[in-house]
Design an enzyme around this catalytic site. Structure first.
Site, mmCIF file in Angstrom:
data_model
loop_
_atom_site.group_PDB
_atom_site.id
_atom_site.type_symbol
_atom_site.label_atom_id
_atom_site.label_comp_id
_atom_site.label_asym_id
_atom_site.label_seq_id
_atom_site.Cartn_x
_atom_site.Cartn_y
_atom_site.Cartn_z
ATOM 1 N N ASP A 243 75.697 -12.101 113.917
ATOM 2 C CA ASP A 243 75.869 -11.941 112.488
ATOM 3 C C ASP A 243 75.437 -10.256 112.193
ATOM 4 O O ASP A 243 74.843 -10.106 111.147
ATOM 5 C CB ASP A 243 75.060 -12.552 111.632
ATOM 6 C CG ASP A 243 75.331 -14.101 111.481
ATOM 7 O OD1 ASP A 243 76.477 -14.502 111.632
ATOM 8 O OD2 ASP A 243 74.634 -14.947 111.433
ATOM 9 N N LYS B 257 82.567 -23.427 113.314
ATOM 10 C CA LYS B 257 81.753 -22.690 114.257
ATOM 11 C C LYS B 257 81.648 -23.341 115.445
ATOM 12 O O LYS B 257 81.585 -24.376 115.387
ATOM 13 C CB LYS B 257 80.449 -22.150 113.555
ATOM 14 C CG LYS B 257 79.501 -21.155 114.434
ATOM 15 C CD LYS B 257 78.196 -20.897 113.919
ATOM 16 C CE LYS B 257 77.444 -19.921 114.409
ATOM 17 N NZ LYS B 257 76.047 -19.721 114.035
ATOM 18 N N ASP C 166 74.620 -15.831 118.374
ATOM 19 C CA ASP C 166 75.045 -15.537 117.069
ATOM 20 C C ASP C 166 74.401 -14.393 116.433
ATOM 21 O O ASP C 166 73.105 -14.334 116.027
ATOM 22 C CB ASP C 166 74.485 -16.853 116.411
ATOM 23 C CG ASP C 166 74.876 -16.861 115.011
ATOM 24 O OD1 ASP C 166 75.923 -16.037 114.234
ATOM 25 O OD2 ASP C 166 74.759 -17.642 114.088
ATOM 26 N N ASP D 193 78.758 -12.178 105.308
ATOM 27 C CA ASP D 193 77.615 -12.995 106.037
ATOM 28 C C ASP D 193 77.066 -12.446 107.169
ATOM 29 O O ASP D 193 77.542 -12.952 108.391
ATOM 30 C CB ASP D 193 78.464 -14.499 106.253
ATOM 31 C CG ASP D 193 77.417 -15.506 106.611
ATOM 32 O OD1 ASP D 193 76.233 -15.349 106.474
ATOM 33 O OD2 ASP D 193 77.750 -16.704 106.984
ATOM 34 N N HIS E 35 82.323 -16.244 114.224
ATOM 35 C CA HIS E 35 82.753 -17.847 114.541
ATOM 36 C C HIS E 35 83.742 -17.717 115.592
ATOM 37 O O HIS E 35 83.527 -18.456 116.479
ATOM 38 C CB HIS E 35 82.476 -18.753 113.516
ATOM 39 C CG HIS E 35 81.188 -18.629 112.744
ATOM 40 N ND1 HIS E 35 80.912 -19.308 111.850
ATOM 41 C CD2 HIS E 35 80.146 -18.010 112.972
ATOM 42 C CE1 HIS E 35 79.710 -19.048 111.355
ATOM 43 N NE2 HIS E 35 79.138 -18.313 112.047
ATOM 44 N N GLU F 27 83.861 -24.127 106.852
ATOM 45 C CA GLU F 27 83.584 -22.986 107.658
ATOM 46 C C GLU F 27 83.249 -23.628 109.332
ATOM 47 O O GLU F 27 82.551 -24.353 109.392
ATOM 48 C CB GLU F 27 82.385 -22.385 107.313
ATOM 49 C CG GLU F 27 82.050 -21.264 108.150
ATOM 50 C CD GLU F 27 80.938 -20.235 107.777
ATOM 51 O OE1 GLU F 27 80.731 -20.257 106.291
ATOM 52 O OE2 GLU F 27 80.153 -19.476 108.428
ATOM 53 N N ASP G 49 67.853 -21.322 99.216
ATOM 54 C CA ASP G 49 67.729 -19.850 99.133
ATOM 55 C C ASP G 49 67.010 -19.520 97.672
ATOM 56 O O ASP G 49 66.228 -18.622 97.799
ATOM 57 C CB ASP G 49 68.985 -18.979 99.218
ATOM 58 C CG ASP G 49 69.786 -19.340 100.568
ATOM 59 O OD1 ASP G 49 69.141 -19.637 101.618
ATOM 60 O OD2 ASP G 49 71.091 -19.226 100.409
ATOM 61 N N GLU H 104 84.891 -17.238 109.467
ATOM 62 C CA GLU H 104 83.909 -16.126 109.900
ATOM 63 C C GLU H 104 84.115 -15.240 111.200
ATOM 64 O O GLU H 104 84.199 -16.036 111.951
ATOM 65 C CB GLU H 104 82.599 -16.868 109.911
ATOM 66 C CG GLU H 104 81.463 -15.486 110.086
ATOM 67 C CD GLU H 104 79.830 -16.081 109.960
ATOM 68 O OE1 GLU H 104 79.516 -16.871 109.031
ATOM 69 O OE2 GLU H 104 79.278 -15.486 111.020
ATOM 70 N N ASP I 1 84.005 -15.022 105.523
ATOM 71 C CA ASP I 1 82.883 -14.361 106.040
ATOM 72 C C ASP I 1 83.115 -13.145 106.824
ATOM 73 O O ASP I 1 83.598 -13.630 107.806
ATOM 74 C CB ASP I 1 82.083 -15.660 106.649
ATOM 75 C CG ASP I 1 81.305 -16.567 105.513
ATOM 76 O OD1 ASP I 1 81.334 -16.035 104.156
ATOM 77 O OD2 ASP I 1 80.385 -17.206 105.979
ATOM 78 N N MET J 66 80.342 -18.211 94.796
ATOM 79 C CA MET J 66 80.263 -19.375 95.955
ATOM 80 C C MET J 66 79.008 -19.868 96.057
ATOM 81 O O MET J 66 78.011 -19.045 95.832
ATOM 82 C CB MET J 66 80.735 -18.736 97.031
ATOM 83 C CG MET J 66 80.719 -19.835 98.556
ATOM 84 S SD MET J 66 79.045 -19.600 99.444
ATOM 85 C CE MET J 66 79.574 -18.740 100.824
ATOM 86 N N HIS K 187 72.691 -20.830 99.288
ATOM 87 C CA HIS K 187 72.334 -22.346 99.652
ATOM 88 C C HIS K 187 71.219 -22.727 98.213
ATOM 89 O O HIS K 187 70.420 -21.972 97.946
ATOM 90 C CB HIS K 187 71.814 -22.333 100.821
ATOM 91 C CG HIS K 187 72.334 -22.012 102.054
ATOM 92 N ND1 HIS K 187 72.443 -20.489 102.448
ATOM 93 C CD2 HIS K 187 73.028 -22.519 102.688
ATOM 94 C CE1 HIS K 187 73.034 -20.383 103.402
ATOM 95 N NE2 HIS K 187 73.483 -21.626 103.794
#
Ligand code: GLT
Ligand code: MN
Ligand code: MN
Length: 388
Positions: A257, A183, A255, A287, A220, A181, A57, A217, A245, A88, A54
Site C-alpha cells: 500500500d 485481492k 501488501d 488507498d 491488488h 474490490e 474508522d 486497486e 484505489d 464512498m 469504514h
C-alpha cells in the site's frame, strides 16, 4: 502553483490511510496518527475532494448510540467547515476476531448474520454522510485450508449477502451503488474472487447487476504480477469502473500500500492516461499509507505526493497525446481499412462471412508490416523522464 490539486480532480483518502499508525505484523505503532477531524482539516488545505471511511474508522467498535451520535455530529461539522465530501463508505468485516474465518462466507450462519447486520448499519451511516458508492472488500472471505469450506458454497453465500443488501438499498430508496474490490491474498492465504476480472464475472450472476461495479486497486493485481492497466481497461469496457484505489506496490511482495506512483512509473502513467482518455469521472481514491518510518509530517508529504504524482502523470499523458512523432507512429499502427473495418465491426451475416472468405489476404505480407515498438517505448520513456 503547478500540480496543485483542485476539488474537481476528485482526489480522496480513506480515514484509514492517513490514520495508519505504522503497525505491521512484526512491530507496533510508530506514530500517533491525526484524528479524523484533524485529517479533514489538513486534507482540505492540501486540495483533496473527500474522505472515505469504514464504519469503525469513524465510530470505534463497541461505541454506544450516544457516542455514535456525538461523533457523527462533530465529523459532519468538520466536513462542512472544510468543504469535504464522503463519496464512498464501507464496512470493516476483517478486524474483529469474529470474522477470522470470513464474514459473508463464514460457515457459521450467526457470523454471516452478524456481518449482514453490521453492514446494514454501516450502509445507513455511509448514506447519512451522502456516500454514493459502497465498497465491498472481502479481506477475510477466503481460506488457508480448502478442506474446511466449499468454495462454491462460499461464492453462493457472498452472492446471497450482496443480493440481500441490494434489496435493502432499494427498499430504503438509497441512491447507492456497490463496488466490489478484489485481492488475491492477504490477510487470507487465498481470497475468493481474486481479481477484478473474477469480480466482473461474478457481478453478472447477481440479482441487480446494474447496481454493482468494481473498485480495482493497483496493489491488488500487481501483488501477483498481473497488469493493473489491463484490469482497469476491462472494467471500463464493461462500464463497471465505479471507483478506483490508487497506490503503489512491488510485484510478489507483501501488501505494501505504497504512495501512488512509488513503483512502476510506466504502468501508472498508462493507468492515468487511461482514466483521463476514457473520461473516468468517479473519485480517485488513494488507498495507501505512509511508510512505517514516517512521522506525522511525512504522512502529509505522502498525501501530497499521491495527488501531485497523479497530476504530473496526467500532464505527461497530455504530452504523449500531443507528441507528433508518437502520434504519427500510433496513426501508422492503427491505420484503418475502408473495406475490411466495416466487415469486422458490422456483426455476422452470411454475406459478411462470404466476403471475408473471399478477401485476398497474404499472411507473409501482413507479417511484414513494421511494428516499431522499440522506438515507441523509448519515446514513452523520454516523455516520462522529461527528456522530450
Ligand atoms: C483495507 C484494504 C483496502 C480496502 C479497504 C476497504 S480496507 O485497507 O487493504 O484495499 O480497499 O475495505
Ligand atoms: Mn483498497
Ligand atoms: Mn491494499
Amino acid at each position: 502553483m503547478p500540480y496543485m490539486p483542485q476539488k474537481s480532480d476528485k482526489f480522496t483518502f480513506g480515514l484509514w490511510t492517513f490514520g495508519n499508525p505504522g503497525r505491521d505484523p512484526f512491530g507496533s505503532e510508530t506514530r500517533v496518527p491525526p484524528t479524523p477531524v484533524e485529517g479533514v482539516k489538513k486534507l482540505s488545505a492540501l486540495g483533496a475532494y473527500g474522505v472515505n471511511f469504514h464504519d469503525n474508522d469513524l465510530i470505534p467498535f463497541g461505541s454506544t448510540a450516544n457516542e455514535r451520535d456525538a461523533i457523527v455530529k462533530e465529523f459532519k461539522t468538520a466536513l462542512s467547515d472544510y468543504g469535504l465530501v464522503v463519496p464512498m463508505a464501507t464496512t470493516n468485516l476483517f478486524s474483529h476476531p469474529v470474522f477470522k474465518d470470513g464474514a459473508f462466507t463464514s460457515n457459521d450462519p450467526k457470523v454471516r448474520a452478524y456481518a449482514l447486520q453490521k453492514t446494514i448499519n454501516a450502509i445507513d451511516l455511509g448514506v447519512e454522510f451522502g456516500a454514493k458508492i459502497y465498497v465491498f472488500w472481502g479481506g477475510r472471505e477466503g481460506a488457508e485450508v480448502d478442506a474446511g469450506k466449499d468454495a462454491v458454497t462460499a461464492t453462493k453465500r457472498f452472492r446471497d449477502a450482496l443480493n440481500f443488501l441490494a434489496e435493502y438499498v432499494k427498499d430504503n430508496g438509497y441512491d447507492l451503488k456497490f463496488a466490489l474490490e478484489a485481492k488475491p491474498n492477504e490477510p487470507r492465504g487465498d481470497i475468493y474472487l481474486p481479481t477484478t476480472g473474477a469480480m466482473l464475472g461474478f457481478i453478472s450472476t447477481l440479482d441487480y447487476p446494474e447496481m454493482v461495479g468494481v473498485n480495482p486497486e493497483y496493489a491488488h493485481e500487481t501483488i501477483s504480477g498481473l497488469n493493473f492497466y489491463h484490469a482497469v481497461a476491462q472494467a471500463i469496457d464493461a462500464n463497471k469502473l465505479f471507483h478506483i484505489d490508487l497506490n503503489g506496490q512491488k510485484v510478489g511482495r507483501f501488501d505494501q500500500d505504497l504512495r501512488f506512483g512509488q513503483e512502476d512509473y510506466k504502468t501508472n502513467f498508462f493507468l492515468v492516461k487511461l482514466l483521463e482518455d476514457k473520461g473516468y469521472t468517479g473519485p480517485k481514491h488513494f488507498d495507501a499509507h505512509a511508510l512505517r518510518t514516517s512521522d506525522v509530517n511525512d504522512v502529509w508529504e505522502f498525501a501530497k505526493g499521491c495527488m501531485r504524482t497523479y497530476l504530473i502523470l496526467k500532464e505527461k499523458a497530455q504530452k504523449f497525446n500531443s507528441d507528433p512523432e508518437i502520434q504519427g507512429i500510433l496513426a501508422e499502427l492503427n491505420s484503418p481499412d475502408a473495406i475490411i473495418d466495416p466487415l469486422l465491426t458490422g456483426g455476422y451475416s452470411k454475406a459478411a462471412a462470404q466476403q471475408i472468405r473471399h478477401l485476398s489476404l497474404d499472411p507473409s505480407e501482413l507479417a511484414n508490416k513494421p511494428l516499431p515498438y522499440e522506438k515507441l517505448d523509448q519515446l514513452t520513456f523520454e516523455v516520462l523522464t522529461g527528456v522530450r
